[in-house]
Design an enzyme around this catalytic site. Structure first.
Site, PDB file in Angstrom:
ATOM      1  N   ASP A   1       4.329   2.272  13.760  1.00 36.06           N
ATOM      2  CA  ASP A   1       3.145   2.850  13.104  1.00 36.06           C
ATOM      3  C   ASP A   1       2.220   3.388  14.192  1.00 36.06           C
ATOM      4  O   ASP A   1       2.350   3.035  15.365  1.00 36.06           O
ATOM      5  CB  ASP A   1       2.423   1.788  12.261  1.00 36.06           C
ATOM      6  CG  ASP A   1       1.197   2.356  11.547  1.00 36.06           C
ATOM      7  OD1 ASP A   1       1.247   3.525  11.107  1.00 36.06           O
ATOM      8  OD2 ASP A   1       0.174   1.653  11.440  1.00 36.06           O
ATOM      9  N   SER A   2       1.262   4.212  13.764  1.00 36.36           N
ATOM     10  CA  SER A   2       0.257   4.687  14.709  1.00 36.36           C
ATOM     11  C   SER A   2      -0.533   3.510  15.286  1.00 36.36           C
ATOM     12  O   SER A   2      -1.157   3.648  16.328  1.00 36.36           O
ATOM     13  CB  SER A   2      -0.719   5.611  13.982  1.00 36.36           C
ATOM     14  OG  SER A   2      -1.369   4.885  12.947  1.00 36.36           O
TER      15      SER A   2
ATOM     16  N   TYR B   1      -3.704   8.625  13.804  1.00 31.92           N
ATOM     17  CA  TYR B   1      -2.937   9.867  13.667  1.00 31.92           C
ATOM     18  C   TYR B   1      -3.573  10.785  12.616  1.00 31.92           C
ATOM     19  O   TYR B   1      -3.390  12.005  12.670  1.00 31.92           O
ATOM     20  CB  TYR B   1      -1.505   9.557  13.201  1.00 31.92           C
ATOM     21  CG  TYR B   1      -0.552   9.074  14.275  1.00 31.92           C
ATOM     22  CD1 TYR B   1      -0.973   8.751  15.562  1.00 31.92           C
ATOM     23  CD2 TYR B   1       0.800   8.928  13.983  1.00 31.92           C
ATOM     24  CE1 TYR B   1      -0.078   8.295  16.514  1.00 31.92           C
ATOM     25  CE2 TYR B   1       1.704   8.482  14.937  1.00 31.92           C
ATOM     26  CZ  TYR B   1       1.264   8.163  16.200  1.00 31.92           C
ATOM     27  OH  TYR B   1       2.163   7.713  17.137  1.00 31.92           O
ATOM     28  N   GLY B   2      -4.281  10.168  11.660  1.00 39.95           N
ATOM     29  CA  GLY B   2      -4.856  10.943  10.560  1.00 39.95           C
ATOM     30  C   GLY B   2      -5.886  11.961  11.015  1.00 39.95           C
ATOM     31  O   GLY B   2      -6.336  12.793  10.235  1.00 39.95           O
TER      32      GLY B   2
ATOM     33  N   CYS C   1       4.391   4.412   8.485  1.00 40.44           N
ATOM     34  CA  CYS C   1       3.160   5.190   8.587  1.00 40.44           C
ATOM     35  C   CYS C   1       3.283   6.375   7.628  1.00 40.44           C
ATOM     36  O   CYS C   1       4.175   7.220   7.783  1.00 40.44           O
ATOM     37  CB  CYS C   1       2.994   5.678  10.025  1.00 40.44           C
ATOM     38  SG  CYS C   1       1.554   6.725  10.295  1.00 40.44           S
ATOM     39  N   ASN C   2       2.408   6.424   6.635  1.00 35.71           N
ATOM     40  CA  ASN C   2       2.441   7.536   5.674  1.00 35.71           C
ATOM     41  C   ASN C   2       2.208   8.866   6.373  1.00 35.71           C
ATOM     42  O   ASN C   2       2.811   9.889   6.027  1.00 35.71           O
ATOM     43  CB  ASN C   2       1.341   7.346   4.626  1.00 35.71           C
ATOM     44  CG  ASN C   2       1.613   6.183   3.688  1.00 35.71           C
ATOM     45  OD1 ASN C   2       2.167   6.353   2.621  1.00 35.71           O
ATOM     46  ND2 ASN C   2       1.219   4.984   4.097  1.00 35.71           N
ATOM     47  N   THR C   3       1.300   8.850   7.350  1.00 33.51           N
ATOM     48  CA  THR C   3       0.908  10.087   8.019  1.00 33.51           C
ATOM     49  C   THR C   3       2.072  10.644   8.837  1.00 33.51           C
ATOM     50  O   THR C   3       2.382  11.841   8.766  1.00 33.51           O
ATOM     51  CB  THR C   3      -0.312   9.808   8.917  1.00 33.51           C
ATOM     52  OG1 THR C   3      -1.305   9.130   8.127  1.00 33.51           O
ATOM     53  CG2 THR C   3      -0.892  11.070   9.484  1.00 33.51           C
TER      54      THR C   3
ATOM     55  N   CYS D   1      -1.914   4.442   2.880  1.00 33.41           N
ATOM     56  CA  CYS D   1      -1.920   4.266   4.335  1.00 33.41           C
ATOM     57  C   CYS D   1      -1.601   2.802   4.572  1.00 33.41           C
ATOM     58  O   CYS D   1      -2.158   1.922   3.900  1.00 33.41           O
ATOM     59  CB  CYS D   1      -3.296   4.624   4.901  1.00 33.41           C
ATOM     60  SG  CYS D   1      -3.536   4.140   6.625  1.00 33.41           S
TER      61      CYS D   1
ATOM     62  N   HIS E   1      -2.371   0.813   6.820  1.00 30.90           N
ATOM     63  CA  HIS E   1      -3.478  -0.036   7.288  1.00 30.90           C
ATOM     64  C   HIS E   1      -4.237  -0.663   6.113  1.00 30.90           C
ATOM     65  O   HIS E   1      -4.843  -1.720   6.258  1.00 30.90           O
ATOM     66  CB  HIS E   1      -4.481   0.784   8.103  1.00 30.90           C
ATOM     67  CG  HIS E   1      -4.072   1.064   9.530  1.00 30.90           C
ATOM     68  ND1 HIS E   1      -3.069   1.955   9.846  1.00 30.90           N
ATOM     69  CD2 HIS E   1      -4.544   0.582  10.709  1.00 30.90           C
ATOM     70  CE1 HIS E   1      -2.952   2.017  11.176  1.00 30.90           C
ATOM     71  NE2 HIS E   1      -3.831   1.192  11.721  1.00 30.90           N
TER      72      HIS E   1
END
Ligand code: DGL
Length: 293
Positions: A26-27, A58-59, A89-91, A199, A201
């Site tokens: 993930d970021s 990252y967003g 990570c969705n982004t 997200c 997080h």
């Protein structure tokens, strides 16, 4: 498998054996919510987790940066012997999953906002979505809405500041609560009864969301669906581990100092594991940070 992006490579090219680890990336710390679900679903898998916390969020990065980092970290995990990769990570999934799937020699699972399950359960037909700005403006997310929103109205809100709060291990400060309330209030006022956490997080803000919205919002978190998809994927590749003792701790890496990662894993996952610092250079970070070789 709501929220999980299936592998399209049932005959993965990797020759790794079943005892090899699964890489999760993930970021930053958000993917720990996915790691928690993976440990619960697949207790015999060895896990390597990389948080790119030095470069989060990252967003708020451009698309090329996200693709560059996702490829570099995926390649690093392949180099560590990973038999499969979870892009937690969705982004990163929204921007790079197709390319990463094409280029990496191992099967992978990505994650995307649970639009479909939300539309299936919402009674008021109004659904809130909290995700990063990059995820919300991505073609993948628009396509999810086109395919699954149906007659539901989706109120999409970029969660500016929320990733940074979780990265600081802040899941309940007054400032965070005020920020979260400013995002949730318009959804509640519009009659939303369901909230998509788009997200990884945000599941760590579950209690804060409950404190603000009580039982008015049904929360859609896709981490369990992702773990189940990984389970199916490993089965399909005959790569499911049965031998690793369930108490084996994940190997944690961070591109930052790792201290908040250690704290969050201890506080929210009850995992007392050390976090090693790692440098994973990539084209974009070499350009931006010439000290990194
Ligand atoms: N956990 C990441 C996600 O699911 C956060 C992205 C970010 O760093 O902004 O999108």
């Amino acid at each position: 498998m709501p929220g999980a992006v299936p592998s399209q490579k049932p005959n993965g090219r990797a020759a790794s054996d079943a005892s090899a680890p699964v890489g999760i990336f993930d970021s930053g710390l958000g993917g720990l919510s996915v790691l928690r679900a993976v440990r619960a679903t697949l207790p015999h898998e060895r896990l390597i987790y990389v948080a790119d916390s030095r470069h989060a969020p990252y967003g708020e990065r451009d698309d090329d940066f996200i693709v560059d980092r996702t490829m570099a970290i995926g390649e690093w995990l392949v180099g560590q012997g990973a038999k499969a990769l979870v892009v937690a990570c969705n982004t990163a999934t929204a921007q790079s999953i197709a390319l990463v799937r094409e280029r990496l020699p191992i099967p992978l699972v990505g994650v995307e906002p649970g639009v479909k399950p939300a539309a299936a359960v919402s009674k008021s037909r109004v659904v809130g979505v909290l995700a990063t700005a990059v995820t919300l403006r991505s073609a993948r997310f628009q396509s999810l809405l086109d395919r699954y929103a149906g007659d539901c109205r989706f109120i999409c809100q970029a969660g500016h500041g929320l990733v940074q709060a979780v990265e600081r291990c802040d899941t309940s400060s007054p400032a965070l609560m005020a920020l979260l309330e400013s995002y949730l209030a318009p959804m509640l006022d519009a009659g939303a009864d369901t909230l998509v956490l788009g997200c990884t997080h945000y599941p760590f803000l579950d209690r804060a969301i409950r404190d603000i919205a009580g039982e008015r919002l049904q929360i859609i978190d896709t981490s369990v669906a992702i773990a189940r998809q990984l389970d199916r994927l490993l089965d399909a590749h005959a790569q499911k581990s049965v031998s690793t003792p369930p108490e084996t701790l994940p190997r944690f890496y961070s591109t930052a100092d790792g201290e908040t990662q250690r704290q969050l894993a201890a506080a929210l996952l009850q995992l007392d594991a050390k976090v090693e610092h790692v440098d994973i250079p990539s084209r974009r970070t070499r350009l931006a940070e010439p000290d990194i070789v």
